[in-house]
Design a protein around this motif. Structure first.
Motif, PDB file in Angstrom:
ATOM      1  N   THR A 141      83.793 158.780  88.018  1.00  0.00           N
ATOM      2  CA  THR A 141      85.090 159.211  88.537  1.00  0.00           C
ATOM      3  C   THR A 141      85.770 160.141  87.530  1.00  0.00           C
ATOM      4  O   THR A 141      86.539 161.014  87.892  1.00  0.00           O
ATOM      5  N   ASP A 209      87.921 158.367  96.806  1.00  0.00           N
ATOM      6  CA  ASP A 209      88.337 159.619  96.177  1.00  0.00           C
ATOM      7  C   ASP A 209      88.765 160.679  97.189  1.00  0.00           C
ATOM      8  O   ASP A 209      88.905 161.850  96.853  1.00  0.00           O
ATOM      9  N   THR A 242      84.769 150.724  90.855  1.00  0.00           N
ATOM     10  CA  THR A 242      84.939 150.221  92.231  1.00  0.00           C
ATOM     11  C   THR A 242      83.661 150.415  93.049  1.00  0.00           C
ATOM     12  O   THR A 242      83.281 149.561  93.846  1.00  0.00           O
TER      13      THR A 242
HETATM   14 MG   LIG Z   1      85.813 156.639  92.674  1.00  0.00          MG
END
Ligand SMILES: [Mg+2]
Ligand SMILES: Nc1ncnc2c1ncn2[C@@H]1O[C@H](COP(=O)(O)OP(=O)(O)OP(=O)(O)O)[C@@H](O)[C@H]1O
Ligand SMILES: Cc1ncc(CO)c(N)n1
Length: 524
Positions: A141, A209, A242
């Protein structure tokens, strides 16, 4: 795995194993333990990768072995460095575990080179497992490349076709599809469909996202139908890992015997609960903190309470011992069928049951409900609810008062109360109930001497209630829509007894009712 029959061929007994026990007794002295093997990278910060996978499986009551593909120097600020393990050594680890353990499900995370994918495929063909969960990790991320474009062709051509489910985030889905744009839920759906054509049995495109989305939406596609899994986006910096958590939780639930969609729903809910639970913890000084998989760094009491959602009331199934006897089925079978058909919460209402027998049945139902991510409530019997660790109780106006029930059950159990009037609805809220059941909306044989309040009475109660409401009494397929059509925003669903359980096939009745409720929801 697809070519190995997948999870559909699992023994029926596996489907009833529990999250807390993780075992099924096969003979008197041998206990079978549900096992996952994660093939992934190490995250020194322990929020993602192998470390997350092991924590999730432990939290879900499943054993997790680990084959490490790469070691990363990583923290809440990002990835500082990556060291790949030699493919031969990855292969040795795979052989070591797979030749010895009875692995049920393999879950893959970071597979950083085509050679590592190659040895994985080789070992899986030598040592087949029941299911393969592929989380096609490519970019963290924080933006660091964990597996470059060199893995794309072997992923597309050889790994995806043998996967039971793949769980790309939007960037990974886009990369697998040659760079298509995925910025909306509609584009996620079409990506899921295209990815499905590459061969996996199921696809879950994760929307964590997705830009400009107030909900965190994941799109599930089974080759035929789509399901959108929504949850409110949680405002927290602690979202590191996650994706790994979601995929490992799916693997853990599959290892216990869950069908795919149930496993995915439980996993989504697990991530949601864990994020909510640890949204304000501070570990590390960067932008992407880890979260707490064991839900224990904060006050453990808020765990269940925070996970009950008004939408759980959507299709509320209430069992009835007389009906089960009439149709010659056990409570457990009735509950299983209701859940499979789409029931979103279960209440055991067994007026005539002997305590000891009821307790045993209630325990089995708790196991089934928990492994399907569905709450189980007990009608009236606080003692049974405590003894079987049910998720809560439902009480009537002449049962134990709600404030006393709350003090006995503690803050994390769900309490529902039947209300016919605005005063009762107000009192329920004051006393600490979580929802109210209102009715009988229509006349019914299930409850003798029960006053019918009609749709007008239901509307009145909804208007006065600060709590979510589920309608009850004489509701079935023919009239469920008319109930939901009263359009009160806090009316969240219908509770049914005879419409499910006084029928030959509970499963098909539940499916029909779920479908009609879903349609009426879509229209409003
Ligand atoms: Mg993510
Ligand atoms: N802020 C959030 N609130 C609620 N759910 C979230 C949030 N962020 C991610 N999720 C959920 O977490 C799961 C993982 O999604 P995400 O798209 O972040 O995967 P990922 O990018 O692969 O994860 P990772 O951060 O481990 O690389 C999904 O179910 C997603 O909906
Ligand atoms: C080792 C590893 N695997 C996966 C991810 C994806 O979150 C990560 N950041 N690190």
């Amino acid at each position: 795995m697809q070519n190995l029959g997948g999870i559909r061929s699992w023994p029926a007994t596996w489907r009833t194993t529990t999250a807390s026990m993780m075992t099924t007794t096969t003979t008197e002295s041998v206990r079978k333990v549900a096992q996952v093997l994660t093939v992934a990278g190490s995250d020194s910060g322990a929020g993602a990768g192998i470390q997350a996978d092991i924590k999730v499986c432990a939290a879900r009551g499943v054993y997790c072995a680990s084959v490490i593909t790469a070691v990363t120097a990583q923290n809440s600020r990002g990835v500082q460095s990556v060291h790949l393990l030699p493919p031969d050594f990855v292969s040795e680890q795979l052989k070591s575990v797979l030749s010895d353990f009875e692995v049920d499900v393999v879950k893959t995370g970071m597979l950083p080179s085509p050679e590592i994918v190659e040895v994985l495929l080789q070992n899986l063909s030598e040592y087949p497992v029941r299911a393969l969960v592929v989380d096609p990790v490519m970019v963290s991320t924080s933006g660091h490349v964990l597996a470059g474009s060199s893995i794309l062709s072997i992923f597309r051509e050889r790994l995806l076709p043998v996967a039971d489910i793949i769980t790309p985030n939007v960037k990974e889905a886009s990369a697998l599809l040659g760079g298509v744009r995925i910025q909306t839920v509609a584009e996620m759906r079409s990506a899921a469909k295209s990815l499905h054509q590459m061969g996996p049995r199921f696809v879950l495109v994760k929307g964590g996202d997705l830009p400009d989305s107030s909900d965190s939406v994941d799109v599930y596609f089974d080759g035929n139908e789509f399901h959108e899994l929504h949850s409110p986006r949680i405002a927290t910096r602690n979202t590191h890992g996650t994706g790994c958590t979601l995929a490992s939780c799916i693997a853990a639930e599959l290892a216990k015997g869950s069908p795919m969609l149930s496993a995915v729903k439980v996993a989504k809910r697990f991530v949601d609960t864990a994020l909510n639970y640890s949204k304000d913890i501070v570990i590390g000084s960067g932008m992407q903190g880890p979260f707490d998989h064991f839900l224990s760094l904060k006050d453990p009491q808020s765990y269940r309470q925070s996970t009950f959602k008004p939408d759980d009331l959507f299709l509320y199934a209430v069992t009835d011992s007389r009906m089960n006897r009439k149709w010659n089925r056990s409570i457990v079978d009735a509950v299983k069928a209701a859940i499979e058909g789409g029931a979103t919460i279960i209440q055991l209402r067994e007026k005539e049951a002997e305590t000891r027998e009821f307790l045993e049945e209630a325990k089995s139902c708790v196991d089934i409900c928990r492994s399907n991510g569905v709450f189980l409530l007990i009608n009236d019997r606080i003692d049974i609810a405590l003894a079987c660790d049910a998720d809560g109780v439902h009480v009537g106006q002449s049962d134990m008062p709600v404030d006393l029930v709350r003090s006995l059950l503690g803050p994390d159990k769900i309490i529902g109360v039947s209300c016919k009037t605005q005063e009762q609805a107000h009192q329920a809220w004051k006393d600490g109930a979580d929802y109210i059941g209102s009715g009988g909306v229509f006349p019914t044989n299930t409850k003798a001497n029960n006053r019918t309040i009609g749709l007008d009475g239901l509307r009145e109660v909804c208007k006065a209630s600060k709590l979510p409401v589920v309608a009850i009494g004489g509701i079935g397929i023919s009239n469920a829509e008319s109930v939901m059509r009263i359009g009160e925003p806090n009316l969240k669903g219908v509770a049914v007894v005879s419409a499910l359980f006084d029928q030959e096939c509970v499963l098909s009745e539940a499916k029909k009712l779920h479908k009609s409720l879903t349609e009426s929801k879509r229209e409003h």
